[in-house]
Design a protein around this motif. Structure first.
Motif, short mmCIF file in Angstrom:
data_model
loop_
_atom_site.label_atom_id
_atom_site.label_comp_id
_atom_site.label_asym_id
_atom_site.label_seq_id
_atom_site.Cartn_x
_atom_site.Cartn_y
_atom_site.Cartn_z
N THR A 65 0.83 -1.21 0.00
CA THR A 65 0.00 0.00 0.00
C THR A 65 0.86 1.25 0.00
O THR A 65 0.35 2.35 -0.22
CB THR A 65 -0.92 0.03 1.24
OG1 THR A 65 -0.10 0.00 2.43
CG2 THR A 65 -1.85 -1.17 1.25
N GLN A 84 -9.31 1.98 1.78
CA GLN A 84 -8.14 2.80 1.48
C GLN A 84 -6.95 1.94 1.09
O GLN A 84 -6.22 2.25 0.14
CB GLN A 84 -7.78 3.66 2.69
CG GLN A 84 -6.67 4.66 2.42
CD GLN A 84 -6.42 5.59 3.59
OE1 GLN A 84 -7.14 5.55 4.59
NE2 GLN A 84 -5.42 6.43 3.49
N GLU A 85 -6.74 0.85 1.82
CA GLU A 85 -5.63 -0.05 1.51
C GLU A 85 -5.83 -0.72 0.15
O GLU A 85 -4.89 -0.86 -0.63
CB GLU A 85 -5.48 -1.12 2.61
CG GLU A 85 -4.89 -0.63 3.91
CD GLU A 85 -5.87 0.19 4.73
OE1 GLU A 85 -5.44 0.94 5.62
OE2 GLU A 85 -7.10 0.09 4.46
#
Length: 362
Positions: A61, A274-275
């Motif tokens: 990430t 988000q990741e």
């Protein structure tokens, strides 16, 4: 219509793909340059590490440069390549994501601790799990625990104390609010005393003395025992923390329990949109960079032709240059112009139909 179709179907997609591919190539290339700079590798080893970089980046990430820092530093410090390097780098990046500690700092601190205890990279996973659990229980950052453990390792190992017991003891006593250097100094004093007394189970002896300090009815005598065992700079504060319950003496390293798989579980727990988005972004950058690498030979092949054209153009007279520039601008504007003309003709045709209908009605 023809001009609009040309602009939409050909010009804009080509320009967009070109810009995106150049950006992607730049990002990935920066990461691979970082691998080379941090590892010091060349030739085949560098190619292998850059392959590891691409593999890790596709599941990470963090940005490309951060991944390059981690892979490069691990490759240089531990002489790692292939699956071992990819696994270790992924663990460090997951540790950074879970704890919030800087990935480069985590790489350096964990790497130094592993080296200090003489552990191989293959044992990194278990050590990282231990650090994570100890950090969660003591509220001391993973990086600080690793740095302190690395400092303590040479002395602690002379007393037969391994990496897990060291991390457990440091984490437990850090609850006293003492600087890490004082914790290590106090433990060194205690261990030397135990060794002089012929104690074989030093971690067990440490638990025993802390239990006595906690349970003694007389606080003054408890403090005196702490000072005698750990020294005056640590003993007084430690006695107070142990008796108040701030420092846990639940058999120190055993209080860490079974740490195996702790990082993997924590990484899954913090996984969210988000990741996932960050991971998809990295994968798209890798695809874009691959496209740029594929067309690079063709670009390099036409560079000499472009250079010749530029050389020819610079030799022209100012008036001829002006003519060529005007023609080029006209050609460049041809697509949008045809689109506008097509729209106007279409509108005019519609208007004529309306006028005809009105006239007929009249």
């Amino acid at each position: 219509a023809v001009g609009g179709q040309m602009t939409r179907s050909l010009t804009l997609p080509i320009v967009g793909l070109g810009v995106a591919s150049v950006y992607a190539f730049d990002q990935v290339d920066n990461g691979m340059d970082t691998v080379a700079a941090r590892s010091g590798a060349t030739g085949k080893k560098l190619e292998e590490l850059q392959g590891v970089f691409k593999e890790v980046a596709g599941s990470a990430t963090q940005d490309m440069e951060t991944v390059g820092e981690v892979v490069g530093r691990l490759g240089g410090k531990f002489d790692l390549t292939g699956p071992a390097a990819a696994k270790f780098a992924t663990q460090i990046l997951d540790l950074s994501r879970v704890t919030g500690v800087d990935a480069v700092e985590a790489t350096d601190s964990v790497g130094k601790a592993l080296s200090a205890f003489g552990l191989k990279a293959e044992n990194a996973g278990g050590f990282v799990d231990t650090l994570l659990v100890a950090s969660q229980k003591s509220n001391v950052s993973v990086a600080d625990l690793a740095k302190t453990a690395a400092t303590a390792a040479p002395t602690f190992q002379t007393y037969g104390i391994g990496a897990k017991d060291t991390v457990g003891a440091i984490a437990a006593l850090s609850g006293a609010g003492l600087p890490a250097t004082r914790v290590v100094a106090g433990l060194n004093t205690a261990f030397a005393k135990f060794a002089k007394e012929g104690v074989k189970d030093i971690p067990g002896a440490l638990t025993d003395v802390l239990t006595k300090i906690r349970d003694m009815p007389d606080a003054t005598k408890a403090t005196a025992l702490a000072v005698k065992t750990f020294g005056s700079r640590v003993g007084i504060t430690l006695a107070s923390s142990v008796r108040s319950g701030t420092v846990s003496i639940d058999d120190l390293s055993k209080s860490l329990g079974n740490t195996k798989g702790a990082l993997a579980d924590a990484a899954k727990a913090v996984e969210g949109p988000q990741e996932k988005f960050a991971r998809i972004k990295n994968q798209m950058l890798l695809v874009g960079a691959s496209f740029m690498e594929a067309v690079m030979p063709a670009i390099e092949a036409i560079i000499p032709i472009i250079q010749k054209v530029i050389g020819w153009f610079t030799q022209l007279s100012p008036s001829m240059k002006q003519i060529i520039i005007v023609v080029a601008l006209v050609v460049a504007a041809l697509g949008p112009f045809l689109s506008i003309v097509g729209t106007l003709l279409g509108a005019l045709g519609s208007l004529m139909v309306v006028i005809g209908a009105v006239t007929s009605a009249g």
